[in-house]
Scaffold this motif. Structure first.
Motif, PDB file in Angstrom:
ATOM      1  N   ASN A   1       0.907  -1.055   0.089  1.00  0.00           N
ATOM      2  CA  ASN A   1      -0.027  -0.098  -0.134  1.00  0.00           C
ATOM      3  C   ASN A   1       0.876   1.332   0.043  1.00  0.00           C
ATOM      4  OD1 ASN A   1      -1.923   1.938   0.213  1.00  0.00           O
ATOM      5  ND2 ASN A   1      -2.577   1.294   2.253  1.00  0.00           N
ATOM      6  N   VAL A   2       1.070   1.832  -1.032  1.00  0.00           N
ATOM      7  CA  VAL A   2       1.527   3.208  -1.264  1.00  0.00           C
ATOM      8  C   VAL A   2       0.582   4.197  -0.727  1.00  0.00           C
ATOM      9  CG1 VAL A   2       2.713   4.890  -2.738  1.00  0.00           C
ATOM     10  CG2 VAL A   2       3.162   2.235  -2.943  1.00  0.00           C
ATOM     11  N   VAL A   3       0.652   4.898   0.195  1.00  0.00           N
ATOM     12  CA  VAL A   3      -0.136   6.028   0.514  1.00  0.00           C
ATOM     13  C   VAL A   3       0.275   7.372   0.096  1.00  0.00           C
ATOM     14  CG1 VAL A   3      -1.544   6.694   2.669  1.00  0.00           C
ATOM     15  CG2 VAL A   3      -0.672   4.537   2.680  1.00  0.00           C
ATOM     16  N   ALA A   4      -0.282   7.899  -0.681  1.00  0.00           N
ATOM     17  CA  ALA A   4       0.171   9.199  -1.349  1.00  0.00           C
ATOM     18  C   ALA A   4      -0.801  10.210  -0.833  1.00  0.00           C
ATOM     19  CB  ALA A   4      -0.058   8.863  -2.928  1.00  0.00           C
TER      20      ALA A   4
ATOM     21  N   ILE B   1      -1.631  14.160  -0.819  1.00  0.00           N
ATOM     22  CA  ILE B   1      -1.611  15.925  -1.348  1.00  0.00           C
ATOM     23  C   ILE B   1      -2.513  16.612  -0.256  1.00  0.00           C
ATOM     24  CG2 ILE B   1      -2.185  17.062  -3.679  1.00  0.00           C
ATOM     25  CD1 ILE B   1      -2.453  14.518  -5.089  1.00  0.00           C
ATOM     26  N   GLY B   2      -1.743  17.594   0.209  1.00  0.00           N
ATOM     27  CA  GLY B   2      -2.321  18.289   1.271  1.00  0.00           C
ATOM     28  C   GLY B   2      -3.048  17.465   2.593  1.00  0.00           C
ATOM     29  N   SER B   3      -3.905  17.528   2.625  1.00  0.00           N
ATOM     30  CA  SER B   3      -4.971  16.458   3.764  1.00  0.00           C
ATOM     31  C   SER B   3      -5.629  15.541   3.131  1.00  0.00           C
ATOM     32  CB  SER B   3      -5.833  17.548   4.435  1.00  0.00           C
ATOM     33  OG  SER B   3      -6.732  17.969   3.583  1.00  0.00           O
ATOM     34  N   TYR B   4      -5.353  15.403   1.715  1.00  0.00           N
ATOM     35  CA  TYR B   4      -6.188  14.419   0.936  1.00  0.00           C
ATOM     36  C   TYR B   4      -5.109  13.112   0.757  1.00  0.00           C
ATOM     37  CZ  TYR B   4      -8.063  11.688  -3.148  1.00  0.00           C
ATOM     38  OH  TYR B   4      -8.579  10.858  -3.909  1.00  0.00           O
ATOM     39  N   SER B   5      -5.531  11.989   1.105  1.00  0.00           N
ATOM     40  CA  SER B   5      -4.833  10.847   0.815  1.00  0.00           C
ATOM     41  C   SER B   5      -5.405   9.676  -0.059  1.00  0.00           C
ATOM     42  CB  SER B   5      -4.159   9.934   2.278  1.00  0.00           C
ATOM     43  OG  SER B   5      -5.286   9.223   2.730  1.00  0.00           O
ATOM     44  N   LYS B   6      -4.625   8.753  -0.866  1.00  0.00           N
ATOM     45  CA  LYS B   6      -5.011   7.776  -1.673  1.00  0.00           C
ATOM     46  C   LYS B   6      -4.047   6.471  -1.685  1.00  0.00           C
ATOM     47  CE  LYS B   6      -7.839   6.500  -4.895  1.00  0.00           C
ATOM     48  NZ  LYS B   6      -9.413   6.525  -4.786  1.00  0.00           N
ATOM     49  N   SER B   7      -4.580   5.332  -1.270  1.00  0.00           N
ATOM     50  CA  SER B   7      -4.159   4.113  -1.288  1.00  0.00           C
ATOM     51  C   SER B   7      -3.795   3.694  -2.812  1.00  0.00           C
ATOM     52  CB  SER B   7      -4.701   3.281  -0.547  1.00  0.00           C
ATOM     53  OG  SER B   7      -4.514   3.543   0.845  1.00  0.00           O
ATOM     54  N   ILE B   8      -2.422   3.425  -2.886  1.00  0.00           N
ATOM     55  CA  ILE B   8      -2.022   2.813  -4.475  1.00  0.00           C
ATOM     56  C   ILE B   8      -1.594   1.235  -4.008  1.00  0.00           C
ATOM     57  CG2 ILE B   8      -0.765   3.000  -6.230  1.00  0.00           C
ATOM     58  CD1 ILE B   8      -0.305   5.895  -5.355  1.00  0.00           C
ATOM     59  N   LEU B   9      -2.559   0.543  -4.363  1.00  0.00           N
ATOM     60  CA  LEU B   9      -2.690  -0.951  -4.024  1.00  0.00           C
ATOM     61  C   LEU B   9      -1.897  -2.044  -4.905  1.00  0.00           C
ATOM     62  CD1 LEU B   9      -5.997  -1.196  -2.278  1.00  0.00           C
ATOM     63  CD2 LEU B   9      -3.643  -0.867  -1.092  1.00  0.00           C
ATOM     64  N   TYR B  10      -1.028  -2.922  -4.470  1.00  0.00           N
ATOM     65  CA  TYR B  10      -0.405  -3.944  -5.258  1.00  0.00           C
ATOM     66  C   TYR B  10      -0.724  -5.393  -4.498  1.00  0.00           C
ATOM     67  CZ  TYR B  10       1.838  -0.181  -7.672  1.00  0.00           C
ATOM     68  OH  TYR B  10       2.241   0.789  -8.441  1.00  0.00           O
TER      69      TYR B  10
ATOM     70  N   PHE C   1      -1.589  -4.737 -10.000  1.00  0.00           N
ATOM     71  CA  PHE C   1      -1.847  -3.426  -9.669  1.00  0.00           C
ATOM     72  C   PHE C   1      -3.374  -3.212  -9.667  1.00  0.00           C
ATOM     73  CE2 PHE C   1      -2.908   0.898 -11.299  1.00  0.00           C
ATOM     74  CZ  PHE C   1      -2.707   1.644 -10.178  1.00  0.00           C
ATOM     75  N   ARG C   2      -3.993  -2.568  -8.434  1.00  0.00           N
ATOM     76  CA  ARG C   2      -5.176  -2.362  -8.479  1.00  0.00           C
ATOM     77  C   ARG C   2      -5.661  -0.991  -9.044  1.00  0.00           C
ATOM     78  NH1 ARG C   2      -7.011  -4.323  -2.438  1.00  0.00           N
ATOM     79  NH2 ARG C   2      -5.711  -6.153  -2.250  1.00  0.00           N
ATOM     80  N   PRO C   3      -6.334  -0.837 -10.108  1.00  0.00           N
ATOM     81  CA  PRO C   3      -6.570   0.450 -10.780  1.00  0.00           C
ATOM     82  C   PRO C   3      -7.234   1.355  -9.830  1.00  0.00           C
ATOM     83  CG  PRO C   3      -7.029  -1.163 -12.317  1.00  0.00           C
ATOM     84  CD  PRO C   3      -6.667  -1.980 -10.811  1.00  0.00           C
ATOM     85  N   ASN C   4      -7.205   2.606  -9.883  1.00  0.00           N
ATOM     86  CA  ASN C   4      -7.911   3.560  -8.852  1.00  0.00           C
ATOM     87  C   ASN C   4      -8.225   4.867  -9.908  1.00  0.00           C
ATOM     88  OD1 ASN C   4      -5.763   5.975  -8.153  1.00  0.00           O
ATOM     89  ND2 ASN C   4      -4.970   4.050  -7.515  1.00  0.00           N
ATOM     90  N   THR C   5      -8.688   5.945  -9.315  1.00  0.00           N
ATOM     91  CA  THR C   5      -9.333   6.997 -10.017  1.00  0.00           C
ATOM     92  C   THR C   5      -8.285   8.136 -10.280  1.00  0.00           C
ATOM     93  OG1 THR C   5     -10.465   7.743  -8.331  1.00  0.00           O
ATOM     94  CG2 THR C   5     -11.876   6.687  -9.624  1.00  0.00           C
ATOM     95  N   ASP C   6      -7.187   7.931  -9.519  1.00  0.00           N
ATOM     96  CA  ASP C   6      -6.272   9.304  -9.233  1.00  0.00           C
ATOM     97  C   ASP C   6      -4.826   8.776  -9.735  1.00  0.00           C
ATOM     98  OD1 ASP C   6      -7.921  11.380  -7.595  1.00  0.00           O
ATOM     99  OD2 ASP C   6      -8.254   9.366  -6.418  1.00  0.00           O
ATOM    100  N   PHE C   7      -4.426   7.500  -9.525  1.00  0.00           N
ATOM    101  CA  PHE C   7      -3.125   7.471  -9.774  1.00  0.00           C
ATOM    102  C   PHE C   7      -2.888   6.010 -10.698  1.00  0.00           C
ATOM    103  CE2 PHE C   7      -2.840   9.567  -5.800  1.00  0.00           C
ATOM    104  CZ  PHE C   7      -2.009  10.588  -5.981  1.00  0.00           C
ATOM    105  N   GLN C   8      -1.795   6.096 -11.389  1.00  0.00           N
ATOM    106  CA  GLN C   8      -1.392   4.919 -12.167  1.00  0.00           C
ATOM    107  C   GLN C   8      -0.351   4.225 -11.557  1.00  0.00           C
ATOM    108  OE1 GLN C   8      -1.255   5.426 -16.578  1.00  0.00           O
ATOM    109  NE2 GLN C   8      -1.795   7.571 -16.331  1.00  0.00           N
ATOM    110  N   ASP C   9      -0.074   2.984 -12.195  1.00  0.00           N
ATOM    111  CA  ASP C   9       0.963   2.043 -11.544  1.00  0.00           C
ATOM    112  C   ASP C   9       2.523   2.759 -11.891  1.00  0.00           C
ATOM    113  OD1 ASP C   9       2.687   0.097 -11.043  1.00  0.00           O
ATOM    114  OD2 ASP C   9       1.936  -1.607 -12.559  1.00  0.00           O
ATOM    115  N   GLY C  10       2.855   2.984 -10.725  1.00  0.00           N
ATOM    116  CA  GLY C  10       4.191   3.561 -10.600  1.00  0.00           C
ATOM    117  C   GLY C  10       5.464   2.755 -11.004  1.00  0.00           C
TER     118      GLY C  10
END
Length: 348
Positions: A234-237, A239-248, A267-276
């Motif tokens: 879980n890469v927890v990104a 931006i300010g006070s907003y966070s999003k989990s990027i999951l593998y 990689f589990r797709p989400n609405t904010d980030f792609q696979d880094g």
């Protein structure tokens, strides 16, 4: 070795005066010194901050109670390890003759379960204290998920010692018990993370203080943990006070011989980030003094890169980015990397 000691709460040391202090290579070596010294009653263990070494304070003052009369330490990662078998006062020859014929304890038989390290027997099973695991609580937990599975689901998050199956020594991580999370990386957009190979692979960044926001456990430690079971990354990104989990799913870090190559099943797709980590494999780690694919020289920052040097590094000095769903990468304010175990340990 750990079963011979009571591990007292982190952030506290014994108030008893130390007979002498030495700098040793690891916590285990400090405990071994005490174990070999009959007069030793316990050790104050505190990281020195240099190549994983610790300051080892030997105390010979007998402790009548477990983990009593402790004082606050300067670092949260310091702690007191109290020897379970305290040295006994000398007796007279007559007393020795009398007591030598009377057994004091009875060793458990082969059919009895002997719970170690403060564990208690409950319906034929050992209930271990939070930092220990195994059938008889005979070893340290291998990750924070193990403590969660042992029933510790409501404790506040904090720093705990783990020792993966293949790791020769233990190391501290931050545990979050809501889901049994093992946190191994934290940084801000002002952090200086572009370190050389040896530091990132073997030393880590502030490895003894997982509470701060300039922290990385180390590549070798990641390999040792992810090789013992299947793990969700879980890469927890932020931006300010907003966070999003990027999951593998099933994320692994290979051994040093593979340059800590990463693999994952999904990689589990989400609405904010792609696979880094999306890059032509093998995706290997490159850094100063071990630039295996030339990507460190091309990118100017340590990190995991594919054969064409594509990929996004979290090991920059200052600003860092992650690929967004738009055309431009997204600058992040801070990031955390966490693991949750998805399977039983492979050797169980």
């Amino acid at each position: 070795m750990h079963e011979q000691f009571h591990t007292c709460p982190r952030g506290f040391l014994t108030g008893a005066s130390s007979s002498y202090q030495v700098s040793v290579r690891s916590r285990l070596e400090c405990m071994q010194m005490c174990s070999r010294t009959h007069s030793c009653c316990g050790v104050n263990i505190c990281p020195s901050g240099f190549n994983g070494e610790v300051n080892c304070g030997i105390t010979e003052e007998v402790q009548s109670e477990v983990c009593k009369n402790l004082i606050a330490a300067e670092k949260v990662s310091c702690y007191f390890a109290q020897k379970k078998e305290q040295p006994q006062e000398p007796t007279t020859e007559a007393e020795e003759t009398t007591t030598s014929t009377t057994p004091t304890t009875q060793e458990p038989t082969t059919t009895e379960l002997w719970c170690r390290n403060g564990g208690t027997l409950n319906n034929g099973k050992c209930d271990c204290t939070i930092e220990f695991g195994g059938r008889a609580c005979e070893r340290l937990i291998r990750d924070c998920s193990e403590a969660f599975q042992n029933g510790y689901t409501t404790q506040p998050e904090g720093v705990y010692e783990i020792q993966p199956k293949s790791s020769p020594v233990s190391f501290p991580v931050r545990c979050e018990f809501t889901w049994g999370v093992t946190a191994v990386f934290r940084r801000l957009d002002t952090s200086l993370f572009n370190r050389d190979w040896n530091e990132l692979a073997h030393t880590g960044i502030n490895p003894h203080d997982p509470n701060i926001y300039d922290y990385f456990v180390g590549l070798q430690q990641l390999h040792e943990m992810t090789s013992q079971a299947a793990y969700e990354l879980n890469v927890v990104a932020w931006i300010g006070s907003y966070s999003k989990s990027i999951l593998y799913d099933n994320f692994t870090v290979g051994p040093e011989s593979t340059h800590y190559a990463v693999t994952y099943s999904r990689f589990r797709p989400n609405t904010d980030f792609q696979d880094g980590f999306a890059a032509p494999p093998p995706i290997v780690f490159s850094a100063l003094y071990r630039d295996v694919n030339g990507c460190f020289g091309q990118k100017g920052a340590a990190g995991w890169y594919g054969v064409d040097c594509s990929g996004f590094s979290l090991f920059t000095d200052g600003a860092f980015y992650w690929p967004g769903t738009g055309s431009e990468p997204v600058p992040l304010d801070r990031v955390e990397i966490k693991f949750v175990r998805q399977s039983d340990f492979y050797d169980d």
